[in-house]
Design a protein around this motif. Structure first.
Motif, PDB file in Angstrom:
ATOM      1  N   UNK A  63       0.831  -1.200   0.000  1.00 28.35           N
ATOM      2  CA  UNK A  63       0.000   0.000   0.000  1.00 28.35           C
ATOM      3  C   UNK A  63       0.874   1.262   0.000  1.00 28.35           C
ATOM      4  N   UNK A  64       1.888   1.278   0.847  1.00 26.19           N
ATOM      5  CA  UNK A  64       2.782   2.434   0.924  1.00 26.19           C
ATOM      6  C   UNK A  64       3.586   2.586  -0.367  1.00 26.19           C
ATOM      7  N   UNK A  65       4.047   1.477  -0.918  1.00 25.47           N
ATOM      8  CA  UNK A  65       4.784   1.531  -2.181  1.00 25.47           C
ATOM      9  C   UNK A  65       3.903   2.070  -3.308  1.00 25.47           C
ATOM     10  N   UNK A  66       2.676   1.608  -3.364  1.00 26.44           N
ATOM     11  CA  UNK A  66       1.728   2.059  -4.385  1.00 26.44           C
ATOM     12  C   UNK A  66       1.471   3.558  -4.241  1.00 26.44           C
ATOM     13  N   UNK A  84       8.957   2.018  -7.315  1.00 27.16           N
ATOM     14  CA  UNK A  84       7.990   1.725  -6.249  1.00 27.16           C
ATOM     15  C   UNK A  84       6.855   0.850  -6.756  1.00 27.16           C
ATOM     16  N   UNK A  85       6.349   1.167  -7.929  1.00 28.07           N
ATOM     17  CA  UNK A  85       5.217   0.408  -8.458  1.00 28.07           C
ATOM     18  C   UNK A  85       5.625  -1.007  -8.853  1.00 28.07           C
ATOM     19  N   UNK A  86       6.838  -1.184  -9.357  1.00 35.29           N
ATOM     20  CA  UNK A  86       7.316  -2.539  -9.646  1.00 35.29           C
ATOM     21  C   UNK A  86       7.395  -3.356  -8.359  1.00 35.29           C
ATOM     22  N   UNK A  87       7.871  -2.744  -7.297  1.00 36.22           N
ATOM     23  CA  UNK A  87       7.939  -3.443  -6.008  1.00 36.22           C
ATOM     24  C   UNK A  87       6.540  -3.784  -5.507  1.00 36.22           C
ATOM     25  N   UNK A  88       5.598  -2.858  -5.674  1.00 38.07           N
ATOM     26  CA  UNK A  88       4.219  -3.111  -5.238  1.00 38.07           C
ATOM     27  C   UNK A  88       3.595  -4.256  -6.037  1.00 38.07           C
ATOM     28  N   UNK A  89       3.844  -4.280  -7.353  1.00 33.42           N
ATOM     29  CA  UNK A  89       3.326  -5.363  -8.196  1.00 33.42           C
ATOM     30  C   UNK A  89       3.933  -6.700  -7.779  1.00 33.42           C
ATOM     31  N   UNK A  93       0.769  -9.168  -6.992  1.00 31.62           N
ATOM     32  CA  UNK A  93       0.659  -9.326  -8.452  1.00 31.62           C
ATOM     33  C   UNK A  93      -0.773  -9.337  -8.989  1.00 31.62           C
ATOM     34  N   UNK A  94      -1.755  -9.603  -8.153  1.00 38.40           N
ATOM     35  CA  UNK A  94      -3.138  -9.652  -8.628  1.00 38.40           C
ATOM     36  C   UNK A  94      -3.845  -8.295  -8.532  1.00 38.40           C
ATOM     37  N   UNK A  95      -3.194  -7.292  -7.979  1.00 41.68           N
ATOM     38  CA  UNK A  95      -3.818  -5.978  -7.797  1.00 41.68           C
ATOM     39  C   UNK A  95      -3.806  -5.212  -9.122  1.00 41.68           C
ATOM     40  N   UNK A  96      -4.975  -5.103  -9.730  1.00 40.33           N
ATOM     41  CA  UNK A  96      -5.085  -4.474 -11.048  1.00 40.33           C
ATOM     42  C   UNK A  96      -4.805  -2.979 -11.010  1.00 40.33           C
ATOM     43  N   UNK A 103       1.853   0.380 -15.557  1.00 43.11           N
ATOM     44  CA  UNK A 103       1.809   0.458 -17.026  1.00 43.11           C
ATOM     45  C   UNK A 103       1.759   1.912 -17.484  1.00 43.11           C
ATOM     46  N   UNK A 104       0.981   2.727 -16.796  1.00 46.64           N
ATOM     47  CA  UNK A 104       0.868   4.150 -17.138  1.00 46.64           C
ATOM     48  C   UNK A 104       2.223   4.850 -16.990  1.00 46.64           C
ATOM     49  N   UNK A 105       2.912   4.579 -15.884  1.00 50.85           N
ATOM     50  CA  UNK A 105       4.227   5.182 -15.657  1.00 50.85           C
ATOM     51  C   UNK A 105       5.230   4.721 -16.720  1.00 50.85           C
ATOM     52  N   UNK A 106       5.191   3.446 -17.036  1.00 54.66           N
ATOM     53  CA  UNK A 106       6.126   2.931 -18.045  1.00 54.66           C
ATOM     54  C   UNK A 106       5.862   3.573 -19.413  1.00 54.66           C
ATOM     55  N   UNK A 107       4.601   3.790 -19.750  1.00 52.80           N
ATOM     56  CA  UNK A 107       4.271   4.428 -21.021  1.00 52.80           C
ATOM     57  C   UNK A 107       4.721   5.885 -21.030  1.00 52.80           C
ATOM     58  N   UNK A 108       4.512   6.583 -19.935  1.00 55.72           N
ATOM     59  CA  UNK A 108       4.922   7.990 -19.853  1.00 55.72           C
ATOM     60  C   UNK A 108       6.449   8.102 -19.887  1.00 55.72           C
TER      61      UNK A 108
END
Length: 111
Positions: A63-66, A84-89, A93-96, A103-108
């Protein structure tokens, strides 16, 4: 404030490990909730600070990482947001929501 009092107890070198653990268990959800509130208020730096405090207590708090990842993203700090988001995933891994944010950060970051 009440939070300051609890934080001061935590910093006291004379408290027992059991009390330290109890204080940490009280502070973790408080910091996570503060991070969420700061995100909603668009106070990105304060959100990062609150989430970072939560992560000092539990480095595996997805939650904190997200939330810290979201705040970094809003500040345009794509590298920190992605980390941070990679660590949270990896932790959830099931948290959409986390997957979409990553994915949004990677695209940006790619553009």
């Amino acid at each position: 404030s009440a939070l300051d009092c609890v934080e001061n107890i935590k910093e006291n070198p004379l408290i027992s490990k059991d009390l330290q653990f109890t204080v940490d268990q009280l502070l973790l959800p408080l910091y996570n909730n503060m991070a969420l509130a700061r995100l909603k208020l668009r106070q990105w730096d304060d959100a990062v600070d609150a989430a970072s405090k939560a992560l000092q207590i539990d480095e595996c708090s997805s939650k904190a990482l997200y939330r810290r990842g979201q705040a970094h993203s809003q500040r345009g700090d794509w590298e920190k947001a992605e980390a941070d988001l990679e660590s949270a995933v990896a932790l959830e891994p099931a948290d959409l929501s986390v997957q979409r944010a990553l994915k949004d950060v990677q695209q940006r970051r790619a553009s």
